[in-house]
Scaffold this active site. Structure first.
Site, PDB file in Angstrom:
ATOM      1  N   ASP A  51       0.815  -1.133  -0.071  1.00 37.35           N
ATOM      2  CA  ASP A  51       0.068  -0.012  -0.049  1.00 37.35           C
ATOM      3  C   ASP A  51       0.901   1.207   0.160  1.00 37.35           C
ATOM      4  O   ASP A  51       1.904   1.405   0.781  1.00 37.35           O
ATOM      5  CB  ASP A  51      -0.775   0.106   1.280  1.00 37.35           C
ATOM      6  N   GLU A 102       0.904   5.685   0.078  1.00 36.78           N
ATOM      7  CA  GLU A 102       0.040   6.936   0.492  1.00 36.78           C
ATOM      8  C   GLU A 102       0.854   7.906  -0.483  1.00 36.78           C
ATOM      9  O   GLU A 102       1.960   8.001  -0.563  1.00 36.78           O
ATOM     10  CB  GLU A 102       0.127   7.116   1.969  1.00 36.78           C
ATOM     11  N   HIS A 129      -6.041   4.306   6.238  1.00 33.35           N
ATOM     12  CA  HIS A 129      -5.555   5.322   5.130  1.00 33.35           C
ATOM     13  C   HIS A 129      -4.120   5.534   5.571  1.00 33.35           C
ATOM     14  O   HIS A 129      -3.691   6.588   5.320  1.00 33.35           O
ATOM     15  CB  HIS A 129      -6.667   6.488   5.264  1.00 33.35           C
ATOM     16  N   ASP A 156      -3.382  -0.405   6.051  1.00 36.11           N
ATOM     17  CA  ASP A 156      -4.001  -0.578   4.974  1.00 36.11           C
ATOM     18  C   ASP A 156      -3.389  -1.851   4.399  1.00 36.11           C
ATOM     19  O   ASP A 156      -4.270  -2.989   3.918  1.00 36.11           O
ATOM     20  CB  ASP A 156      -4.347   0.209   3.996  1.00 36.11           C
TER      21      ASP A 156
END
Length: 276
Positions: free
Chosen positions: A86, A88, A226, A231
């Protein structure tokens, strides 16, 4: 059907049996599936396992054989190593100067989470307030974080040689491909799986397949939603449950998993084949 973890898959067992000699549907059901009862049920089970796999063929007399030139089934799904990822970001497009702010790689091996890596990343630009509000990642938190160039080799090492998995894999892969390419001039060649797409195929009864919905369905808590680490870890646990579902359907290897489609009856369920 019981879990196949740690054993040869049904697909591999069928291949081994037919590699010795062609078999009737009843013989294949008996030798591979251990079914000796109702002929109709045995036939349905064999066709469910092999009917859509072009490595196997059946003639008009119901005798199964290997198709000429077909490749042997790969390793059982539970024996593969997966890198569940994951990322961000600062919220915009890479081409517009936006960059990653965090990355996590969770390794799944032998049916369990075996290792975890996560780090904040200095993006070289300010994090928009709306993104900071969503992720909780602030400019102050990133002030002392490494740049992507400093962690690129570690990320490459943790992804290479594994099946790349993410929830909406095209998004996470596009970011890693771009930043690894810039940092190292190279990207790993990997098979990729998307847990959204897998859920559409393996859980047609679900109307929503976002991470929150899948986590609720499987009773998996998401800590630090998030954030890359939270995640990715939740996605890894969802992946394990989806692989269990795949094995219960007799899906024996990665090629079969990618080619699997639910029955016509399941296809009638709304948004099943909407593309990610």
């Amino acid at each position: 059907m019981t879990s196949l973890r740690g054993r040869r898959s049904l697909l591999q067992s069928a291949w081994a049996a037919l590699d010795r000699e062609p078999l009737s549907t009843a013989g294949l059901a008996r030798e591979v599936l251990g079914l000796n009862g109702h002929a109709g049920a045995a036939s349905a089970a064999v066709f469910a396992l092999l009917g859509d796999d072009d490595r196997f063929e059946v003639d008009g007399e119901g005798v199964w054989s290997l198709r000429g030139g077909a490749r042997r089934p790969g390793s059982p799904l539970s024996r593969l190593c997966y890198a569940v990822v994951d990322v961000e970001t600062t919220g915009g497009r890479y081409e517009g100067g936006h960059r990653m702010t965090e990355v996590a790689v969770v390794e799944v091996r032998g049916g369990v989470v075996s290792d975890r890596f996560e780090t904040l990343i200095q993006p070289g630009r300010a994090v928009p307030s709306r993104i900071a509000g969503l992720t909780g990642i602030t400019n102050r938190m990133l002030a002392g974080a490494p740049t992507f160039d400093e962690i690129a080799e570690e990320v490459f090492r943790r992804i290479a040689g594994r099946v790349f998995v993410a929830h909406n894999a095209s998004f996470d892969w596009s970011w890693l491909r771009a930043q690894l390419g810039d940092a190292l001039g190279d990207i790993p060649g990997v098979d990729r799986l998307c847990t959204i797409s897998l859920a559409r195929r393996l859980l047609p009864e679900l109307r929503q397949r976002n991470l929150d919905s899948l986590a609720e369905f499987f009773d998996i808590p998401i800590h630090r939603r998030h954030r890359a680490g939270g995640d990715a870890f939740a996605t890894a646990r969802v992946l394990l449950r989806l692989l269990d579902r795949a094995e219960s359907l007799g899906i024996g290897d990665l090629r079969s998993l990618k080619r699997y489609r639910p029955s016509r009856r399941a296809r009638g369920q709304g948004d099943l084949f909407v593309r990610v």
